[in-house]
Design an enzyme around this catalytic site. Structure first.
Site, mmCIF file in Angstrom:
data_model
loop_
_atom_site.group_PDB
_atom_site.id
_atom_site.type_symbol
_atom_site.label_atom_id
_atom_site.label_comp_id
_atom_site.label_asym_id
_atom_site.label_seq_id
_atom_site.Cartn_x
_atom_site.Cartn_y
_atom_site.Cartn_z
ATOM 1 N N GLY A 12 -40.586 2.611 -66.945
ATOM 2 C CA GLY A 12 -41.372 2.620 -65.697
ATOM 3 C C GLY A 12 -42.817 2.997 -65.975
ATOM 4 N N ALA A 13 -43.650 2.963 -64.933
ATOM 5 C CA ALA A 13 -45.083 3.276 -65.086
ATOM 6 C C ALA A 13 -45.252 4.701 -65.623
ATOM 7 C CB ALA A 13 -45.789 3.130 -63.734
ATOM 8 N N SER A 40 -32.851 -2.231 -67.943
ATOM 9 C CA SER A 40 -33.901 -2.059 -68.968
ATOM 10 C C SER A 40 -33.330 -1.890 -70.368
ATOM 11 C CB SER A 40 -34.757 -0.836 -68.626
ATOM 12 O OG SER A 40 -35.371 -1.036 -67.377
ATOM 13 N N ARG A 99 -36.816 19.543 -56.267
ATOM 14 C CA ARG A 99 -38.065 20.290 -56.093
ATOM 15 C C ARG A 99 -37.931 21.505 -55.171
ATOM 16 N NH1 ARG A 99 -41.747 14.940 -55.192
ATOM 17 N NH2 ARG A 99 -41.970 14.339 -57.390
ATOM 18 N N CYS A 128 -47.019 13.664 -56.782
ATOM 19 C CA CYS A 128 -48.372 13.421 -57.309
ATOM 20 C C CYS A 128 -49.453 13.970 -56.376
ATOM 21 C CB CYS A 128 -48.583 11.932 -57.538
ATOM 22 S SG CYS A 128 -47.925 10.893 -56.251
ATOM 23 N N GLN A 155 -53.587 6.745 -51.038
ATOM 24 C CA GLN A 155 -52.693 6.652 -52.190
ATOM 25 C C GLN A 155 -52.628 5.249 -52.779
ATOM 26 O OE1 GLN A 155 -49.822 9.848 -50.010
ATOM 27 N NE2 GLN A 155 -48.892 8.906 -51.799
ATOM 28 N N GLY A 159 -48.207 4.515 -56.960
ATOM 29 C CA GLY A 159 -47.200 5.446 -56.424
ATOM 30 C C GLY A 159 -45.931 4.731 -56.000
ATOM 31 N N LYS A 212 -43.330 16.444 -48.136
ATOM 32 C CA LYS A 212 -43.378 16.932 -49.525
ATOM 33 C C LYS A 212 -44.632 17.779 -49.735
ATOM 34 C CE LYS A 212 -40.952 12.985 -51.637
ATOM 35 N NZ LYS A 212 -41.131 11.750 -52.455
ATOM 36 N N HIS A 241 -54.969 8.245 -56.891
ATOM 37 C CA HIS A 241 -54.963 8.703 -55.496
ATOM 38 C C HIS A 241 -56.260 9.434 -55.179
ATOM 39 C CE1 HIS A 241 -50.847 7.624 -55.162
ATOM 40 N NE2 HIS A 241 -50.250 8.818 -55.242
ATOM 41 N N GLN A 314 -52.793 8.978 -60.552
ATOM 42 C CA GLN A 314 -51.453 9.285 -60.014
ATOM 43 C C GLN A 314 -50.402 9.296 -61.107
ATOM 44 O OE1 GLN A 314 -48.792 6.697 -59.621
ATOM 45 N NE2 GLN A 314 -47.388 8.232 -58.804
HETATM 46 C C1 2RA Z 1 -46.138 7.629 -53.697
HETATM 47 N N1 2RA Z 1 -45.983 9.979 -54.245
HETATM 48 O O1 2RA Z 1 -47.328 7.583 -54.023
HETATM 49 C C2 2RA Z 1 -45.252 8.722 -54.209
HETATM 50 C C3 2RA Z 1 -44.720 8.325 -55.544
HETATM 51 N N2 2RA Z 1 -44.568 9.358 -56.439
HETATM 52 O O2 2RA Z 1 -45.584 6.790 -52.969
#
Ligand code: 2RA
Length: 342
Positions: A12-13, A40, A99, A128, A155, A159, A212, A241, A314
């Site tokens: 993934g990224a 993958s 978390r 992030c 954002q 993300g 979050k 972001h 991000q």
């Molecule tokens: C978003 N924070 O940018 C979430 C992904 N980690 O959608």
């Protein structure tokens, strides 16, 4: 000493950024295992000039592994992180799965490194947007406790994953060609558009992404009743972001003092040229370790208010770099042993 490391979600990224940072920061890797979902498996990635093949997840996959860097989504983390701990590994998890678990430290090393000292095998990487905001607001909170925090996010597509970054480019191309912009990975056309973050809406009308920021910041700062509100927006930017932040203090916060503090804060770079009207931009934050902050100014609506603007990568500090910095912290402090909770 060096460590047997596994990356869960290696393709993934964030996973590929984790791989790159392990190499560029010369993390003491004795061995490296790449794990991912079945789609993958078999792909190869390069680490220190060696081609590594992505292996399937299995009960045995975590045997003889000291550290797992997980960035494969909450459901895979919930399923596999406890198994990895049982096998004797410490997991740094980039998903939101653990978390808010009281047994799981939520860590931004520049803010609450000490929290990583006591864990039961899992340490969570914050969202992030929370990492970027915490990094910049904590140094000010140390001087004067923040009474209220209002944040609006801008954002990037990253993300929503690497495929979303590709899709927004395709959408832009389609629009420039006079064709319809197709949204498959993203919920709506993002090119030349923006939309409120499309995570699940909660009862208060806030989306999960906003909740979050509220809940994670309170946990990281150790201020359960911190007055914070957020509006999260997806914008047509690729990988960094940005956030507009309003802070209210008990007493006026001198702007020059805030500027001086942030210009010396770890992981933060002050970017302000008032003459040139030049401030943080996502295209300049991309690929940087530092979070760029600027346009620090008195809030004209409140004598104890301060306004500031940030842009931060991000994928890097917003995810992979923070996770690697937690791993470096655990190694430096010898907190990698599992579990350290008394
Ligand atoms: C978003 N924070 O940018 C979430 C992904 N980690 O959608």
């Amino acid at each position: 000493q060096s460590y047997r490391v596994a990356i869960l979600g290696a393709t993934g990224a964030v996973g590929t950024e984790l791989l790159s940072l392990l190499e560029s920061r010369n993390f003491p890797v004795a061995s490296l295992k790449l794990l991912a979902s079945p789609r993958s498996v078999g792909k190869t990635l390069t680490f220190k000039g060696e081609a590594l093949t992505v292996e399937p997840l299995s009960e045995q996959a975590f045997a003889n592994v000291d550290l797992v860097l997980a960035s494969a989504g909450g459901s895979l983390s919930r399923q596999w992180a406890p198994k990895a701990v049982e096998a004797g590994a410490v997991v740094i998890d980039n998903s939101s799965a653990f978390r808010m678990d009281s047994q799981v430290p939520l860590v931004v090393p520049e803010v609450n490194a000490q929290a990583a000292a006591h864990h039961a095998g899992i340490i969570a990487n914050p969202n992030c947007t929370t990492i970027l905001m915490s990094l910049v607001t904590w140094p000010l909170h140390q001087v004067q406790p923040i009474q209220r925090l209002v944040v609006s996010t801008y954002q990037s597509a990253s993300g929503a994953g690497a495929r979303a970054m590709e899709e927004v480019k395709q959408q832009a191309q389609a629009i420039l060609n006079g064709e319809e912009a197709i949204a498959e990975v993203l919920p709506y056309p993002l090119a030349f558009n923006l939309f409120p973050h499309n995570s699940r809406l909660t009862e208060a009308g806030y989306c999960e992404e906003e909740m979050k920021m509220l809940n994670e910041t309170r946990k990281i700062f150790g201020v359960e009743n911190l007055r914070i509100t957020a509006t999260c927006v997806r914008v047509p930017v690729l990988r960094a972001h940005s956030e507009a932040i309003n802070l209210e203090f008990e007493r006026p916060f001198d702007v020059a003092q805030a500027r001086a503090i942030l210009s010396q804060s770890p992981g933060v770079r002050l970017v302000e040229d008032w003459q040139a009207n030049y401030f943080p931009m996502p295209i300049e934050a991309s690929g940087q370790d530092d979070v760029l902050v600027g346009r620090i100014r008195q809030d004209l609506s409140h004598p104890c208010g301060l306004e500031l603007w940030l842009s931060g990568d991000q994928i890097r500090k917003g995810a992979a770099l923070n996770a690697i910095q937690i791993a470096e912290l655990l190694v430096a402090k010898r907190w990698l042993a599992v579990p350290t909770l008394a």
